[in-house]
Scaffold this motif. Structure first.
Motif, PDB file in Angstrom:
ATOM      1  N   SER A  47       0.857  -1.186   0.000  1.00 13.96           N
ATOM      2  CA  SER A  47       0.000   0.000   0.000  1.00 13.96           C
ATOM      3  C   SER A  47       0.892   1.234   0.000  1.00 13.96           C
ATOM      4  O   SER A  47       2.126   1.127  -0.021  1.00 13.96           O
ATOM      5  CB  SER A  47      -0.900   0.011   1.248  1.00 13.96           C
ATOM      6  N   ASP A  55      -2.904   4.278  -3.237  1.00 16.03           N
ATOM      7  CA  ASP A  55      -3.181   2.840  -3.190  1.00 16.03           C
ATOM      8  C   ASP A  55      -3.729   2.398  -4.547  1.00 16.03           C
ATOM      9  O   ASP A  55      -4.706   2.966  -5.045  1.00 16.03           O
ATOM     10  CB  ASP A  55      -4.224   2.517  -2.113  1.00 16.03           C
ATOM     11  N   HIS A  99      -6.070  -2.452  -3.405  1.00 17.95           N
ATOM     12  CA  HIS A  99      -5.055  -2.359  -2.356  1.00 17.95           C
ATOM     13  C   HIS A  99      -5.406  -1.206  -1.408  1.00 17.95           C
ATOM     14  O   HIS A  99      -6.049  -0.231  -1.808  1.00 17.95           O
ATOM     15  CB  HIS A  99      -3.669  -2.100  -2.947  1.00 17.95           C
ATOM     16  N   GLY A 100      -4.938  -1.327  -0.173  1.00 16.37           N
ATOM     17  CA  GLY A 100      -5.128  -0.245   0.785  1.00 16.37           C
ATOM     18  C   GLY A 100      -6.572   0.201   0.866  1.00 16.37           C
ATOM     19  O   GLY A 100      -7.490  -0.607   1.014  1.00 16.37           O
TER      20      GLY A 100
END
Length: 293
Positions: free
Chosen positions: A118, A140, A144-145
């Motif tokens: 991230s 991100d 993701h994240g």
């Protein structure tokens, strides 16, 4: 005498039964031990499978401490949360940091993290850039994240272009993209599609599962570039990345370019924490400053 013989016969039968019963009891004690041994073998099989299908991560490579939540994390002081939307409608989350006294008012560094990581992967490097008066935008990738969507390699270049367009709208005219592993490939794809001023690829290939750019595009990319990787990168074992792929990428990229190959097994931003980490950080910082006005 006859009665004594009969008694002796019965005594013999009783003793024989006791011996048989004892043997049966001993067998029931041994059986669970055999089952435990078999269970141990069964339990070891998944571990063997995981070892073969999952790339090992070197201990010096930053690993995200949080699972993707799809909800923006608490934003630290001095960081501006930037909400962006890709052409397909994916919500991407960016983290803009601007120095109090900028080295170059129009310069910013976009930081693209590696697969399964991230924006947090870049925190320490962002600190270094801010200390030197350089604005940063980490973000991100989709899946993701805090960003939405699923983890799709074919769209990582699109995510970078989305971020580049966003920082350009904020007034930044000179944009450098620095990518770690998958992020480096994404920065390369973004550089082909959008006008940027500098590219850094840390342990990255020009082609992965989806070929995001053509060989001709890679060769024709005329912006300043830096490529850095190690000779025995261990993270890539069992993946589609390879040291040979890094070398091919470095050779394909057109001039101007700088290529650094270090000994060891570190991968991408993991190199920051190796014995030569300070040297790598200095190379990156000087590269960014060389593009500043």
């Amino acid at each position: 005498m006859k009665n004594h013989n009969i008694n002796f016969h019965w005594i013999f039968l009783v003793l024989s039964c006791l011996v048989v019963m004892t043997a049966c009891q001993e067998s029931s004690v041994i059986s669970p031990t055999a089952t435990v041994v078999k269970t141990d073998i069964v339990e070891s099989e998944p571990a063997s499978t995981i070892t073969q299908t999952t790339a090992p991560v070197p201990s010096d490579t930053p690993i995200p401490t949080e699972l993707p939540t799809k909800t923006p994390v608490e934003v630290p002081e001095g960081v501006e949360l930037v909400m962006m939307k890709s052409p397909e409608g994916i919500d991407l989350v960016g983290y803009l940091r601007e120095p109090e006294i900028p080295l170059d008012q129009g310069l910013i560094v976009v930081l693209a993290h590696g697969h399964t990581s991230s924006h947090k992967e870049w925190e320490s490097f962002e600190d270094l850039l801010i200390e030197n008066g350089i604005a940063t935008m980490s973000f991100d990738f989709r899946g993701h994240g805090a960003s939405s969507g699923s983890d799709v390699f074919s769209n990582i270049g699109v995510d970078v272009v989305t971020v580049v367009d966003s920082v350009r709208e904020k007034g930044y005219e000179r944009i450098i993209c620095i990518g770690s592993s998958m992020g480096g490939t994404a920065c390369l794809a973004g550089a082909v599609e959008a006008q940027i001023d500098g590219l850094v690829m840390l342990s990255s290939e020009w082609k992965i599962r989806y070929r995001l750019v053509s060989k001709a595009d890679v060769q024709a990319l005329a912006i300043p570039k830096v490529v850095i990787f190690t000779e025995q990168d261990i993270w890539i074992t069992g993946t589609e990345w390879s040291v040979e792929g890094y070398q091919e990428t470095a050779e394909l990229l057109g001039d101007p370019k700088q290529i650094y190959v270090y000994p060891g097994t570190s991968h991408a931003t993991g190199m920051f924490f190796d014995d030569f980490g300070n040297e790598v950080l200095t190379i990156l910082l000087n590269f960014v400053k060389s593009i500043a006005k």
